[in-house]
Write a protein that holds these residues in place. Structure first.
Motif, PDB file in Angstrom:
ATOM      1  N   VAL A   1     -96.153  13.663 -17.759  1.00  0.00           N
ATOM      2  CA  VAL A   1     -97.170  14.635 -18.151  1.00  0.00           C
ATOM      3  C   VAL A   1     -96.512  15.968 -18.513  1.00  0.00           C
ATOM      4  O   VAL A   1     -96.842  16.595 -19.520  1.00  0.00           O
ATOM      5  CB  VAL A   1     -98.218  14.798 -17.035  1.00  0.00           C
ATOM      6  CG1 VAL A   1     -99.139  15.950 -17.323  1.00  0.00           C
ATOM      7  CG2 VAL A   1     -99.021  13.517 -16.890  1.00  0.00           C
TER       8      VAL A   1
ATOM      9  N   LYS B   1     -94.698  15.612 -21.893  1.00  0.00           N
ATOM     10  CA  LYS B   1     -95.648  15.515 -23.001  1.00  0.00           C
ATOM     11  C   LYS B   1     -96.278  16.878 -23.270  1.00  0.00           C
ATOM     12  O   LYS B   1     -96.482  17.258 -24.418  1.00  0.00           O
ATOM     13  CB  LYS B   1     -96.745  14.502 -22.677  1.00  0.00           C
ATOM     14  CG  LYS B   1     -96.259  13.087 -22.675  1.00  0.00           C
ATOM     15  CD  LYS B   1     -96.848  12.309 -23.838  1.00  0.00           C
ATOM     16  CE  LYS B   1     -96.198  10.923 -23.866  1.00  0.00           C
ATOM     17  NZ  LYS B   1     -96.308  10.240 -25.124  1.00  0.00           N
ATOM     18  N   CYS B   2     -96.587  17.611 -22.202  1.00  0.00           N
ATOM     19  CA  CYS B   2     -97.226  18.904 -22.379  1.00  0.00           C
ATOM     20  C   CYS B   2     -96.295  19.905 -23.035  1.00  0.00           C
ATOM     21  O   CYS B   2     -96.711  20.744 -23.817  1.00  0.00           O
ATOM     22  CB  CYS B   2     -97.705  19.455 -21.037  1.00  0.00           C
ATOM     23  SG  CYS B   2     -99.181  18.622 -20.478  1.00  0.00           S
ATOM     24  N   ARG B   3     -95.029  19.816 -22.679  1.00  0.00           N
ATOM     25  CA  ARG B   3     -94.069  20.743 -23.285  1.00  0.00           C
ATOM     26  C   ARG B   3     -93.649  20.271 -24.674  1.00  0.00           C
ATOM     27  O   ARG B   3     -92.826  20.908 -25.324  1.00  0.00           O
ATOM     28  CB  ARG B   3     -92.833  20.858 -22.405  1.00  0.00           C
ATOM     29  CG  ARG B   3     -93.114  21.498 -21.055  1.00  0.00           C
ATOM     30  CD  ARG B   3     -91.799  21.788 -20.340  1.00  0.00           C
ATOM     31  NE  ARG B   3     -92.030  21.923 -18.918  1.00  0.00           N
ATOM     32  CZ  ARG B   3     -91.400  21.201 -17.976  1.00  0.00           C
ATOM     33  NH1 ARG B   3     -90.500  20.301 -18.331  1.00  0.00           N
ATOM     34  NH2 ARG B   3     -91.665  21.397 -16.706  1.00  0.00           N
ATOM     35  N   GLY B   4     -94.135  19.131 -25.080  1.00  0.00           N
ATOM     36  CA  GLY B   4     -93.797  18.623 -26.406  1.00  0.00           C
ATOM     37  C   GLY B   4     -92.388  18.084 -26.482  1.00  0.00           C
ATOM     38  O   GLY B   4     -91.802  17.978 -27.561  1.00  0.00           O
TER      39      GLY B   4
END
Ligand code: SF4
Lengths: 437, 114
Positions: free
Chosen positions: B106, B109-112
């Motif tokens: 997570v 993914k959030c930080r790309g």
């Protein structure tokens, strides 16, 4: 010496078992053993005690690491964030007590927030269907004492509600069902051959997403009309046979789960399932019930319902309650970037929302209130650990059949850890000051 | 998952895709191989295991959790409910890529980052 606490409520799933026995150490601080619970329920109690539990709020630093802060700072950050925000989302509410929910709603009303609970990703579509066509339901006690035709549609209680079948739906000997499971016929509808399906008298292994067709076909079969040779991958003979079986019972019930609410037809599936129940009532007594997951998601719907008139997706940003799922629902709001702060309590959207929504949460000012470390707490700006409701603090909860049950406190929370309700009450007080200033 | 989502047990229980033996064969994968699952909405590395509650050729099953949510369809069709089930996917072998823990997944993914 140890002592044992009886009639403990299990705060995990919507079955809300109320017969647990928990053995605690003499000083009332540690749980030694848990009896009567299923494996997941017992684990919840034992996990509360696990070492390495976070006991102080943690604030995210620019490099992504977390630094411990005091509860005072946490209250201040949360209150400031909510008071400053134009349209905050206050999400979760399913793993906490009704008392805490009520305080949360008071805050939401002051700051003009959107209050949404986990129904938005599980039984929200059920609630829409109920608003469309009503719902003939009953309590689990009636199921235990009367039901002799049980349908599990798109749910797998063997794994998700492990004691549901033994306490209420299949095995117990009730007043009119004194032979236990021998009195009952069980139908399971699931595209997978689940462990629940393996126990069934009839298993409809339908094609994924074809629930609507099969529900309609059953309604057709009840009317003795013609069916095509197969519907949703099920031969018509089996459908007629099932219709026969259902109408021959004295009391039937449909339990349904995520398998029907999360597929593409969503609320229309439930509409149809409710209409099937209605049709069956022409022949015998039939009820339908949602297999609610979180132990108090039902309570959240209740409290929101009696305070604002709607069970989830309540938008208070205009100073009065509005409700329009699809517009005021968490995932839609996040997708469209319409909220400017996120407050999460009693849920884990980090694990349960599509990743694109989680990413939006991580980019906004955000607070996650949760006893555990979860994917949500690890992307939120602030994590506030709290006591476990039903283990370290009591409170009211609603079982999946809308029966309220008071959860009990078994042990003390770790020193200095606040409960949900205490934390919210402090935030509420501070928000009030900020809004008046 | 009341045992704690930061724990490895969560990854082992939910960072998987259950597949029919015939599909595993078609893919040419052994049981317990890491695979990359791709949908129109994203991709994720999970471990391919043989379906325990099968058979159902053509159907893959990832338990609810951040791994599944990396590929689910976020569109709610105005109901508020994302379309979690019935998402078309492609599976390919990714033997050397690790299955991340829920939190790493997570966060990354959030930080790309992935
Ligand atoms: S069935 Fe649900 S409520 Fe009952 S013990 Fe298991 S987890 Fe707890």
């Amino acid at each position: 010496m140890t002592k044992s606490v009886t009639d403990v409520i299990c705060p995990f799933c919507g079955t809300l078992c109320d017969d647990l026995e928990v053995v605690v150490s003499d000083d009332g601080k540690t749980i030694v053993d848990v009896y009567n619970a299923c494996a997941i329920g017992a684990e919840k109690f034992m996990h509360a005690q696990a070492s390495g539990r976070v006991t102080r709020p943690r604030m995210q630093q620019p490099d992504g690491s977390y630094k411990e802060v005091s509860y005072d700072e946490a209250v201040e950050y949360t209150a400031q964030m909510l008071a400053k925000s134009k349209k905050p989302l206050m999400y979760g509410w399913s793993s906490t007590s009704c008392e805490a929910q009520s305080v949360g709603h008071e805050i939401a009303e002051q700051v003009g927030a959107i209050v949404d609970n986990t129904a938005t990703v599980c039984h929200g579509t059920t609630l829409l269907a109920v608003q469309d066509v009503g719902i003939p339901s009953c309590t689990l006690g009636e199921v235990k004492n009367r039901a002799d035709r049980i349908i599990f549609w798109g749910c797998n209680p063997c794994h998700a509600h492990p004691r549901h079948m033994s306490r209420y739906s299949i095995f117990p000997r009730g007043f009119f069902t004194n032979k236990g499971h021998k009195n009952r016929k069980m139908i399971v509808v699931d595209p997978r051959n689940t462990d629940t399906a393996k126990m069934a008298d009839i298993h409809f292994q339908i094609e994924q997403g074809r629930d609507y067709e099969l529900l309609s076909a059953l309604r057709v079969a009840l009317r003795k009309e013609v069916l095509p040779d197969t519907v949703a991958g099920v031969p018509k003979e089996k459908i007629y046979e099932a219709a026969e079986l259902l109408t021959s019972g004295r009391f039937g019930i449909i339990f349904f789960g995520m398998g029907v609410t999360q597929t593409l037809s969503k609320n229309h599936n439930i509409d149809e399932a409710i209409m099937l129940t209605k049709d069956l009532n022409e022949f015998t007594k039939f009820s339908i019930m949602a297999m609610r997951g979180h132990y108090n998601v039902t309570g959240s719907g209740q409290v929101l319902g009696w305070q604002f008139g709607y069970p989830f997706c309540v938008d208070l940003s205009r100073g009065f309650a509005r409700y329009n799922p699809g517009e005021t629902s968490s995932n839609d709001l996040l997708r469209r970037g319409e909220v400017d702060a996120v407050f999460v309590l009693g849920s884990d959207p980090g694990a349960h929302f599509p990743i694109s929504s989680v990413k939006k949460i991580s980019e906004l000012p955000s607070v996650a209130v949760d006893p555990h470390i979860t994917p949500t707490t690890e992307v939120a700006k602030l994590h506030v650990p709290v006591a476990f409701v039903g283990v370290e603090v009591g409170g009211n909860c609603y079982r999946m059949d809308n029966v309220p049950i008071d959860a009990r406190k078994v042990v003390d929370p770790p020193e200095g850890v606040l409960t949900d309700e205490e934390f919210l009450t402090r935030v509420n007080k501070r928000v009030k000051e900020l809004m008046e200033a | 998952m009341e045992g704690g989502k930061e724990k490895d047990a969560y990854r082992k229980a939910c960072g998987i895709i259950e597949m029919d033996p015939s599909d595993l064969k078609k893919l040419g994968a052994w049981r317990n191989t890491n695979v990359k699952v791709t949908s129109p909405h994203g991709s994720v590395i999970v471990k391919a295991v043989e379906a325990t509650q099968g058979p159902h050729p053509g159907l893959g099953y990832i338990p609810m959790g951040p791994w599944a949510n990396s590929v689910t369809d976020p569109n709610t069709y105005s109901t508020g409910m994302p379309t979690f089930k019935g998402v078309p996917i492609e599976v390919e072998i990714a033997m050397n890529e690790p299955v991340l823990s829920s939190i790493e997944l997570v966060q990354k993914k959030c930080r790309g980052e992935i």
